[in-house]
Design a protein around this motif. Structure first.
Motif, mmCIF file in Angstrom:
data_model
loop_
_atom_site.group_PDB
_atom_site.id
_atom_site.type_symbol
_atom_site.label_atom_id
_atom_site.label_comp_id
_atom_site.label_asym_id
_atom_site.label_seq_id
_atom_site.Cartn_x
_atom_site.Cartn_y
_atom_site.Cartn_z
ATOM 1 N N TYR A 182 50.404 36.588 44.031
ATOM 2 C CA TYR A 182 51.111 37.107 42.615
ATOM 3 C C TYR A 182 50.496 37.509 41.579
ATOM 4 C CZ TYR A 182 53.067 34.599 38.596
ATOM 5 O OH TYR A 182 53.752 34.229 37.068
ATOM 6 N N ASN A 183 49.049 37.278 41.416
ATOM 7 C CA ASN A 183 48.189 38.062 40.421
ATOM 8 C C ASN A 183 47.946 39.468 40.768
ATOM 9 O OD1 ASN A 183 47.868 35.754 38.740
ATOM 10 N ND2 ASN A 183 46.117 34.739 39.891
ATOM 11 N N SER A 184 47.766 39.718 41.960
ATOM 12 C CA SER A 184 47.548 41.057 42.501
ATOM 13 C C SER A 184 48.831 42.206 42.078
ATOM 14 C CB SER A 184 47.382 41.088 44.022
ATOM 15 O OG SER A 184 47.299 42.585 44.415
ATOM 16 N N ILE A 185 50.085 41.462 42.288
ATOM 17 C CA ILE A 185 50.980 42.331 41.912
ATOM 18 C C ILE A 185 51.281 42.374 40.602
ATOM 19 C CG2 ILE A 185 53.854 42.284 42.060
ATOM 20 C CD1 ILE A 185 53.335 40.791 44.733
ATOM 21 N N LEU A 186 51.007 41.451 39.660
ATOM 22 C CA LEU A 186 50.940 41.437 38.402
ATOM 23 C C LEU A 186 49.968 42.509 37.706
ATOM 24 C CD1 LEU A 186 51.291 38.042 37.163
ATOM 25 C CD2 LEU A 186 52.999 39.624 37.124
ATOM 26 N N SER A 187 48.775 42.573 38.305
ATOM 27 C CA SER A 187 47.724 43.401 37.893
ATOM 28 C C SER A 187 47.807 44.924 38.400
ATOM 29 C CB SER A 187 46.371 42.986 38.105
ATOM 30 O OG SER A 187 46.290 43.010 39.647
ATOM 31 N N THR A 188 48.501 45.002 39.572
ATOM 32 C CA THR A 188 49.088 46.329 39.957
ATOM 33 C C THR A 188 50.035 47.025 39.152
ATOM 34 O OG1 THR A 188 48.249 45.830 42.307
ATOM 35 C CG2 THR A 188 49.805 47.674 41.977
ATOM 36 N N TYR A 189 50.990 46.309 38.993
ATOM 37 C CA TYR A 189 52.233 46.857 38.074
ATOM 38 C C TYR A 189 52.235 46.716 36.760
ATOM 39 C CZ TYR A 189 54.274 47.522 42.595
ATOM 40 O OH TYR A 189 54.489 48.167 43.792
ATOM 41 N N GLY A 190 51.053 46.080 36.259
ATOM 42 C CA GLY A 190 50.808 45.951 34.784
ATOM 43 C C GLY A 190 50.402 47.398 34.092
ATOM 44 N N ALA A 191 49.663 48.058 34.969
ATOM 45 C CA ALA A 191 49.617 49.647 34.621
ATOM 46 C C ALA A 191 50.715 50.331 34.274
ATOM 47 C CB ALA A 191 48.428 50.242 35.680
ATOM 48 N N PHE A 192 51.769 50.014 34.705
ATOM 49 C CA PHE A 192 53.084 50.488 34.644
ATOM 50 C C PHE A 192 53.880 49.915 33.268
ATOM 51 C CE2 PHE A 192 51.683 51.660 38.847
ATOM 52 C CZ PHE A 192 51.538 53.115 38.680
#
Length: 189
Positions: free
Chosen positions: A176-186
């Motif tokens: 959950y946190n990994s996806i949020l941080s990965t796509y947070g850049a976009f």
């Protein structure tokens, strides 16, 4: 030398008078405090008796468990008031009436439903969203932020973009946190 002895006696007398004054003032304050304490003690006894009487009364209790993923589970039960003192310190009383008490517990984890069937994907309008089931089912649990889809398309391989559109399975808090941080850049600014 007589002046020195006279000053010593005057100083000693003033000191003695000060000590006696403090003693008398302290005694008066102590007596007043004891009277007030005795009054409070009687009032406290009445409060204790009232609480004991309430302890035998049933009340509806709602336990809310709020998870990181936005899901709040509720458990309802009727209990005697005196059983509420046995609650964990993790529970916070958020609302109380004469008929109902509501307690909240924050859990730093995903809800069981999110672990079993959670998917991260894009909702209409390109918003990063947590769904219960694949995004096509449109059962939104939590929305996050709009993504810059043009930048996503130009930066990510087409397979990864398709995976996001069809839904990325989320099984635990780390994913959950990994996806949020990965796509947070976009995220759109």
């Amino acid at each position: 030398m007589k002046k020195y002895k006279r000053k010593s006696w005057i100083t000693l007398g003033a000191l003695f008078a000060g000590i006696i004054g403090i003693f008398l003032l302290g005694t008066l304050l102590l007596d007043d405090t004891m009277i007030n304490f005795k009054g409070k003690n009687a009032a406290e006894k009445e409060n204790i008796q009232a609480v004991e009487a309430l302890g035998k009364q049933p009340i509806e209790v709602v336990y809310q468990i709020r998870y990181v993923c936005g899901v709040t589970d509720e458990i309802r039960e009727t209990v005697l008031m005196d059983k509420l003192s046995q609650l964990d310190k993790e529970w916070e009383l958020i609302r109380a009436t004469d008929k109902e008490m509501v307690y909240l517990k924050q859990v730093d984890d995903l809800a069981p439903a999110c672990k079993e069937n959670g998917y991260m994907g894009l909702s209409e309008g390109g918003v990063l969203t947590l769904f219960l089931g694949p995004p096509a089912d449109k059962k939104v649990i939590q929305t996050f932020y709009p993504l810059d889809t043009e930048r996503l398309e130009s930066s990510l391989p087409s397979e990864e973009l398709k995976l996001l559109q069809s839904g990325i399975r989320v099984r635990n808090l780390a994913e959950y946190n990994s996806i949020l941080s990965t796509y947070g850049a976009f995220a759109k600014s």
